[in-house]
Design a protein around this motif. Structure first.
Motif, PDB file in Angstrom:
ATOM      1  N   THR A  11      35.497  53.533  76.933  1.00  0.00           N
ATOM      2  CA  THR A  11      34.864  52.585  77.847  1.00  0.00           C
ATOM      3  C   THR A  11      35.846  52.220  78.948  1.00  0.00           C
ATOM      4  O   THR A  11      36.869  52.880  79.121  1.00  0.00           O
ATOM      5  N   TYR A  12      35.537  51.183  79.723  1.00  0.00           N
ATOM      6  CA  TYR A  12      36.386  50.748  80.819  1.00  0.00           C
ATOM      7  C   TYR A  12      36.892  49.327  80.568  1.00  0.00           C
ATOM      8  O   TYR A  12      36.311  48.588  79.751  1.00  0.00           O
ATOM      9  N   PRO A  13      37.957  48.905  81.260  1.00  0.00           N
ATOM     10  CA  PRO A  13      38.472  47.546  81.065  1.00  0.00           C
ATOM     11  C   PRO A  13      37.415  46.464  81.238  1.00  0.00           C
ATOM     12  O   PRO A  13      37.478  45.433  80.559  1.00  0.00           O
ATOM     13  N   ALA A  14      36.442  46.669  82.128  1.00  0.00           N
ATOM     14  CA  ALA A  14      35.398  45.656  82.332  1.00  0.00           C
ATOM     15  C   ALA A  14      34.711  45.312  81.018  1.00  0.00           C
ATOM     16  O   ALA A  14      34.512  44.136  80.681  1.00  0.00           O
ATOM     17  N   VAL A  15      34.324  46.336  80.267  1.00  0.00           N
ATOM     18  CA  VAL A  15      33.626  46.120  78.999  1.00  0.00           C
ATOM     19  C   VAL A  15      34.557  45.466  77.991  1.00  0.00           C
ATOM     20  O   VAL A  15      34.189  44.500  77.304  1.00  0.00           O
ATOM     21  N   GLU A  16      35.779  45.971  77.892  1.00  0.00           N
ATOM     22  CA  GLU A  16      36.726  45.449  76.910  1.00  0.00           C
ATOM     23  C   GLU A  16      37.034  43.979  77.173  1.00  0.00           C
ATOM     24  O   GLU A  16      37.084  43.157  76.247  1.00  0.00           O
ATOM     25  N   ILE A  17      37.219  43.619  78.434  1.00  0.00           N
ATOM     26  CA  ILE A  17      37.560  42.230  78.766  1.00  0.00           C
ATOM     27  C   ILE A  17      36.367  41.308  78.537  1.00  0.00           C
ATOM     28  O   ILE A  17      36.515  40.171  78.065  1.00  0.00           O
ATOM     29  N   MET A  18      35.158  41.768  78.827  1.00  0.00           N
ATOM     30  CA  MET A  18      33.987  40.931  78.552  1.00  0.00           C
ATOM     31  C   MET A  18      33.787  40.733  77.053  1.00  0.00           C
ATOM     32  O   MET A  18      33.367  39.658  76.601  1.00  0.00           O
ATOM     33  N   LEU A  19      34.099  41.755  76.247  1.00  0.00           N
ATOM     34  CA  LEU A  19      34.055  41.588  74.794  1.00  0.00           C
ATOM     35  C   LEU A  19      35.077  40.548  74.342  1.00  0.00           C
ATOM     36  O   LEU A  19      34.820  39.761  73.425  1.00  0.00           O
ATOM     37  N   GLU A  20      36.240  40.525  74.989  1.00  0.00           N
ATOM     38  CA  GLU A  20      37.235  39.501  74.686  1.00  0.00           C
ATOM     39  C   GLU A  20      36.691  38.109  75.005  1.00  0.00           C
ATOM     40  O   GLU A  20      36.894  37.157  74.243  1.00  0.00           O
ATOM     41  N   ARG A  21      36.007  37.970  76.133  1.00  0.00           N
ATOM     42  CA  ARG A  21      35.441  36.674  76.522  1.00  0.00           C
ATOM     43  C   ARG A  21      34.417  36.196  75.481  1.00  0.00           C
ATOM     44  O   ARG A  21      34.351  35.006  75.147  1.00  0.00           O
ATOM     45  N   MET A  22      33.599  37.119  74.990  1.00  0.00           N
ATOM     46  CA  MET A  22      32.627  36.754  73.954  1.00  0.00           C
ATOM     47  C   MET A  22      33.325  36.340  72.670  1.00  0.00           C
ATOM     48  O   MET A  22      32.893  35.410  71.979  1.00  0.00           O
ATOM     49  N   GLY A  56      45.023  39.659  86.894  1.00  0.00           N
ATOM     50  CA  GLY A  56      44.355  38.384  87.139  1.00  0.00           C
ATOM     51  C   GLY A  56      43.035  38.201  86.447  1.00  0.00           C
ATOM     52  O   GLY A  56      42.136  37.607  87.011  1.00  0.00           O
ATOM     53  N   THR A  57      42.871  38.684  85.190  1.00  0.00           N
ATOM     54  CA  THR A  57      41.590  38.525  84.503  1.00  0.00           C
ATOM     55  C   THR A  57      41.630  37.501  83.389  1.00  0.00           C
ATOM     56  O   THR A  57      40.601  37.026  82.955  1.00  0.00           O
ATOM     57  N   GLN A  58      42.807  37.128  82.899  1.00  0.00           N
ATOM     58  CA  GLN A  58      42.867  36.379  81.664  1.00  0.00           C
ATOM     59  C   GLN A  58      42.413  34.933  81.795  1.00  0.00           C
ATOM     60  O   GLN A  58      41.931  34.339  80.853  1.00  0.00           O
ATOM     61  N   LYS A  59      42.541  34.337  82.980  1.00  0.00           N
ATOM     62  CA  LYS A  59      42.183  32.932  83.134  1.00  0.00           C
ATOM     63  C   LYS A  59      41.063  32.764  84.148  1.00  0.00           C
ATOM     64  O   LYS A  59      41.052  31.849  84.953  1.00  0.00           O
ATOM     65  N   ALA A  60      40.091  33.672  84.076  1.00  0.00           N
ATOM     66  CA  ALA A  60      39.046  33.689  85.096  1.00  0.00           C
ATOM     67  C   ALA A  60      37.917  32.721  84.822  1.00  0.00           C
ATOM     68  O   ALA A  60      37.117  32.437  85.683  1.00  0.00           O
ATOM     69  N   ASP A  61      37.821  32.190  83.575  1.00  0.00           N
ATOM     70  CA  ASP A  61      36.679  31.365  83.211  1.00  0.00           C
ATOM     71  C   ASP A  61      37.068  29.901  83.113  1.00  0.00           C
ATOM     72  O   ASP A  61      38.179  29.540  82.774  1.00  0.00           O
ATOM     73  N   SER A  62      36.108  29.030  83.399  1.00  0.00           N
ATOM     74  CA  SER A  62      36.273  27.606  83.148  1.00  0.00           C
ATOM     75  C   SER A  62      35.018  27.098  82.475  1.00  0.00           C
ATOM     76  O   SER A  62      34.040  27.809  82.349  1.00  0.00           O
ATOM     77  N   ILE A 104      36.701  44.037  69.068  1.00  0.00           N
ATOM     78  CA  ILE A 104      38.037  43.768  69.609  1.00  0.00           C
ATOM     79  C   ILE A 104      39.099  43.900  68.525  1.00  0.00           C
ATOM     80  O   ILE A 104      40.186  44.444  68.756  1.00  0.00           O
ATOM     81  N   ALA A 105      38.813  43.412  67.314  1.00  0.00           N
ATOM     82  CA  ALA A 105      39.791  43.478  66.225  1.00  0.00           C
ATOM     83  C   ALA A 105      40.146  44.924  65.882  1.00  0.00           C
ATOM     84  O   ALA A 105      41.272  45.202  65.441  1.00  0.00           O
ATOM     85  N   LYS A 106      39.202  45.837  66.091  1.00  0.00           N
ATOM     86  CA  LYS A 106      39.415  47.243  65.735  1.00  0.00           C
ATOM     87  C   LYS A 106      39.561  48.127  66.974  1.00  0.00           C
ATOM     88  O   LYS A 106      39.367  49.333  66.909  1.00  0.00           O
ATOM     89  N   ARG A 107      39.934  47.532  68.095  1.00  0.00           N
ATOM     90  CA  ARG A 107      39.966  48.268  69.361  1.00  0.00           C
ATOM     91  C   ARG A 107      40.951  49.433  69.343  1.00  0.00           C
ATOM     92  O   ARG A 107      40.772  50.411  70.065  1.00  0.00           O
ATOM     93  N   ASN A 108      42.010  49.337  68.564  1.00  0.00           N
ATOM     94  CA  ASN A 108      43.004  50.406  68.525  1.00  0.00           C
ATOM     95  C   ASN A 108      42.669  51.496  67.518  1.00  0.00           C
ATOM     96  O   ASN A 108      43.419  52.464  67.380  1.00  0.00           O
ATOM     97  N   SER A 109      41.559  51.332  66.823  1.00  0.00           N
ATOM     98  CA  SER A 109      41.082  52.348  65.891  1.00  0.00           C
ATOM     99  C   SER A 109      39.891  53.069  66.505  1.00  0.00           C
ATOM    100  O   SER A 109      39.436  52.747  67.602  1.00  0.00           O
ATOM    101  N   VAL A 162      28.493  37.229  85.360  1.00  0.00           N
ATOM    102  CA  VAL A 162      29.710  37.073  84.560  1.00  0.00           C
ATOM    103  C   VAL A 162      30.917  37.812  85.126  1.00  0.00           C
ATOM    104  O   VAL A 162      32.059  37.458  84.803  1.00  0.00           O
ATOM    105  N   ALA A 163      30.721  38.854  85.952  1.00  0.00           N
ATOM    106  CA  ALA A 163      31.889  39.585  86.462  1.00  0.00           C
ATOM    107  C   ALA A 163      31.473  40.542  87.571  1.00  0.00           C
ATOM    108  O   ALA A 163      30.299  40.916  87.695  1.00  0.00           O
ATOM    109  N   HIS A 164      32.465  40.952  88.363  1.00  0.00           N
ATOM    110  CA  HIS A 164      32.260  41.904  89.463  1.00  0.00           C
ATOM    111  C   HIS A 164      33.414  42.898  89.431  1.00  0.00           C
ATOM    112  O   HIS A 164      34.580  42.513  89.573  1.00  0.00           O
ATOM    113  N   TRP A 165      33.089  44.184  89.242  1.00  0.00           N
ATOM    114  CA  TRP A 165      34.103  45.220  89.075  1.00  0.00           C
ATOM    115  C   TRP A 165      33.834  46.412  89.995  1.00  0.00           C
ATOM    116  O   TRP A 165      32.684  46.771  90.237  1.00  0.00           O
TER     117      TRP A 165
END
Length: 304
Positions: free
Chosen positions: A241-252, A288-294, A215-220, A168-171
């Motif tokens: 955590t790191y951006p890798a985890v946060e961005i994968m949670l967004e994908r889910m 360049g992470t937002q449109k990485a999936d098809s 993700i909805a509560k990420r700022n809390s 799913v990703a390489h970081w």
């Protein structure tokens, strides 16, 4: 190209300060690592299994199961699923021994940390956990390197069900970090009659979490307070955590169920956060992470 900024995790702030104070230096070598996002469907959306990782892990203080490569990850294994050549093509990594190490490491670390074992006696079977105490003892021995993962599988006549993994990703960790990982992330579902449990004596916290709620509560500090550790309480998601985890949670969160999440074909360009400072505050810049999936399928790519 999309440019995003994330907070620097609090345990990395001193390293960021040193990087700027003493000028750009040669980054520390990054260890090869693998991590696995377990996913399942619920009425509230895709859930994933998150764990607490003490000691300022390069994967994040709260992250998915995973860890660094070991020598046994390059041993001979009975192998079910796409061939190494197919995996190499899919991940765009020419070194097939390295590809194997990433896949074996992912399955091994998942077993050590959660007890989930992606292995069977043939291409259709998956092992069932019939004796929890025996399983836990084996996990402790493998984690302590008293028992090789290859030997553990060989004694039981098991082969790796690599077809149950999806890349799913390489970081790559930021250059300034004191401890750095070059990490491939994979995703998998939990086989029938298996359930994740923490490794005895080492695991402190692990729980299924609905990705959209995190993700909805990420700022809390909701997740950090739930984990309840001194370096997570009162901290938001980016701080633990790191951006890798946060961005994968967004994908889910964006996926319409587990099948949709797993079946995407992704761009595996290496993601390497850069360090920025603004008004004395440190940030990680990810491009360049937002449109990485098809929406094509891995099975078609792998030839299955």
């Amino acid at each position: 190209m999309v440019r995003r900024l994330f907070d620097v995790p609090l345990h990395e702030v001193s390293a960021a300060e040193n990087w700027f104070a003493f000028g750009t230096r040669t980054p520390r070598a990054a260890r090869k690592a693998s991590s696995v996002t377990l996913v399942r469907d619920t009425s509230q959306g895709v859930e994933t299994y998150l764990t607490y990782r003490p000691g300022g892990s390069p994967l994040g203080n709260v992250a998915f199961p995973g860890g660094s490569h070991e020598a046994s990850d390059r041993a001979a294994y009975q192998w079910f699923g796409p061939s190494l050549s197919q995996w190499s093509k899919r991940m765009d990594v020419l070194d097939q021994q390295l590809v194997q190490a990433h896949i074996v490491c992912a399955i091994r670390e998942l077993f050590e940390e959660t007890g989930i074992l992606l292995a069977g006696t043939d291409e259709q079977s998956v092992i069932e956990m019939t004796d929890p105490e025996e399983w836990m003892t084996a996990r402790e021995s493998i984690a302590g390197q008293d028992l090789g993962f290859d030997e553990f599988l060989r004694r039981r006549g098991l082969g790796l069900r690599t077809d149950l993994l999806r890349p799913v990703a390489h970081w790559l960790s930021p250059n300034f970090a004191f401890r750095r990982f070059d990490t491939w992330y994979f995703a998998a579902t939990v086989p029938l009659r298996q359930e994740p449990t923490l490794l005895r004596g080492k695991g402190k916290w692990g729980r299924w979490c609905v990705a959209s709620q995190v993700i909805a509560k990420r700022n809390s500090s909701a997740l950090g307070d739930m984990v309840g550790q001194p370096n997570t309480v009162d901290m938001n998601l980016s701080q633990i955590t790191y951006p890798a985890v946060e961005i994968m949670l967004e994908r889910m969160t964006d996926a319409n169920g587990v099948v949709a999440y797993l079946s995407r074909v992704r761009s595996f360009d290496l993601q390497h956060p850069d360090l920025l400072v603004r008004d004395g505050t440190y940030y990680l810049e990810v491009i360049g992470t937002q449109k990485a999936d098809s929406a094509s399928s891995w099975q078609a790519t792998a030839g299955h």
